[in-house]
Structures are given as C-alpha cells and as structure tokens.
Design a protein around this motif. Structure first.
Motif, PDB file in Angstrom:
ATOM      1  N   UNK A  86      -5.104 -10.758  21.560  1.00  0.00           N
ATOM      2  CA  UNK A  86      -4.582 -10.231  20.297  1.00  0.00           C
ATOM      3  C   UNK A  86      -3.070 -10.375  20.157  1.00  0.00           C
ATOM      4  N   UNK A  87      -2.317 -10.208  21.244  1.00  0.00           N
ATOM      5  CA  UNK A  87      -0.862 -10.325  21.157  1.00  0.00           C
ATOM      6  C   UNK A  87      -0.444 -11.748  20.797  1.00  0.00           C
ATOM      7  N   UNK A  88      -1.139 -12.729  21.367  1.00  0.00           N
ATOM      8  CA  UNK A  88      -0.832 -14.123  21.046  1.00  0.00           C
ATOM      9  C   UNK A  88      -1.109 -14.413  19.576  1.00  0.00           C
ATOM     10  N   UNK A  89      -2.239 -13.931  19.078  1.00  0.00           N
ATOM     11  CA  UNK A  89      -2.580 -14.147  17.666  1.00  0.00           C
ATOM     12  C   UNK A  89      -1.572 -13.441  16.762  1.00  0.00           C
ATOM     13  N   UNK A  90      -1.206 -12.202  17.113  1.00  0.00           N
ATOM     14  CA  UNK A  90      -0.233 -11.465  16.309  1.00  0.00           C
ATOM     15  C   UNK A  90       1.109 -12.187  16.290  1.00  0.00           C
ATOM     16  N   UNK A  91       1.512 -12.714  17.443  1.00  0.00           N
ATOM     17  CA  UNK A  91       2.772 -13.475  17.510  1.00  0.00           C
ATOM     18  C   UNK A  91       2.712 -14.666  16.559  1.00  0.00           C
TER      19      UNK A  91
END
Length: 210
Positions: free
Chosen positions: A60-65
């Motif tokens: 999720x953090x990669x997608x949010x970034x």
C-alpha cells in the motif's frame, strides 16, 4: 525521494511544517491549493519512509507514493497555479492544465490496472509502473508541473519553476546512476520559496499576484 527512511521521515516532517505555515499565511482561498503543496510533498516523503522500512515491494505504501507522485501532482500543480495566477496569465495556463489532466488520466489508469513496485537500490529506490508511451508522459508531466510555474506570470513562481526543473534534472541524473536520491532537498528548497511567495501575497482576495 531521500537516501534513507530516516532522511525521508525528517524531511517530510520539516516540509510539512513549512506547508502548515504556508496555509496559515494565505487569506485568498484561490491561493490555498498552491500554498498546500508543501504539505503534499511532506506527506509524500513520509510515505516513502514506510516504503524504505517495508523493503520496497508493491504494498500500500508503494501504491500511495505512486498516486501522489504521478497523477495527483500532475493535476495539483497546474490547477493550483491557475487558481492563484492573475487573470491575464490564466488563458496561457489552460495548456498545461489540459495536458496535466490528460497525463494524470493515463497515469491513473496505469496505476489502477497494472502493478506498481519499488526496489531498494543502495541509497535510492527504483519505482516501476507499467505505463504506455513513457517519453510522452514525462514530457506532459513536466509541462503540467514545471511549465505551469514558468507560465504563471509571477516572479517567485517562475523562480520556483526554474529551481524545480533544474533540481529534477540533477536528481534524475543522480538517481539513474543509483548513487543517491536527493529530491527531498529540492522539495525543501521549493517549499521555502513557496513560503516566501505566500508571505508576499496580499491578504485580500485580489486576483493579481505581487
């Protein structure tokens, strides 16, 4: 992007604080989107610190970034500049605004339908997004973000556009060699320039910038 989770977290906190000061300073609602840009950049850095700590991957953090860095910023910048610009500059800002919307639409579709991954490479992170016509998208992205600042008709925003363009080129060169990620430093400098812009604005809701 910064060179470690700690650097990203520290930079994100500092840049977010500048963003809060920018938002608190402006009184014209039309200036708020641009004044809030450091907040977006600061949160972006904090999200990347999570990517570092999770070891990259496609979580999720990669997608949010990727969402913040790609489609959101491609729209946020030209919209924010258009809102804050004097009426005389707005007609020429329609081009980066339209290009930003089209670029954001393609990038959003790519993020929604394809994988997004991050790979730790020493002191950098490599992000991979399966988007069509990458050269065209990069050109559209730069026109929407840097181009809107250069066409803003405001001296401080034009300076910001120059710094962002030169900084992006330098950061890209360092990132390509996998030497070190330095975008957080550029984001910090740009945020300080935006704070100066916010301080220089009149408190009234005038359409012209000074």
């Amino acid at each position: 992007m910064c060179w470690s989770a700690t650097a990203d977290l520290a930079a994100g906190a500092g840049i977010s604080a500048v963003g809060v000061a920018c938002v608190a300073r402006v009184r014209d609602p039309r200036a708020l989107p641009l004044a809030a840009l450091p907040l977006l950049l600061g949160v972006h850095q904090i999200v990347e610190s999570v990517v570092w700590r999770s070891g990259g991957g496609g979580g999720p953090a990669t997608v949010a970034w990727a969402v913040m860095a790609l489609p959101l910023l491609a729209v946020w910048m030209p919209v924010g500049v258009w809102c804050a610009a004097p009426p005389s500059a707005r007609p020429r800002l329609l081009l980066p605004l339209a290009v930003g919307a089209a670029t954001a639409a393609v990038l959003a579709y790519a993020l929604a339908t394809g994988p997004v991954t991050a790979e730790i490479r020493g002191r950098t992170i490599g992000y991979a997004v399966d988007a069509p016509f990458p050269a065209v998208l990069v050109a559209g992205y730069l026109l929407a973000t840097v181009g809107s600042l250069l066409l803003s008709g405001d001296r401080r925003l034009e300076t910001l556009g120059f710094l962002a363009g030169v900084g992006a080129l330098g950061c890209w060169a360092l990132w390509r060699t996998e030497f070190v990620s330095t975008w957080c430093a550029v984001a910090a400098v740009c945020s300080v320039v935006l704070f100066g812009w916010a301080r220089a604005r009149p408190d009234g809701a005038r359409g012209a910038l000074t």
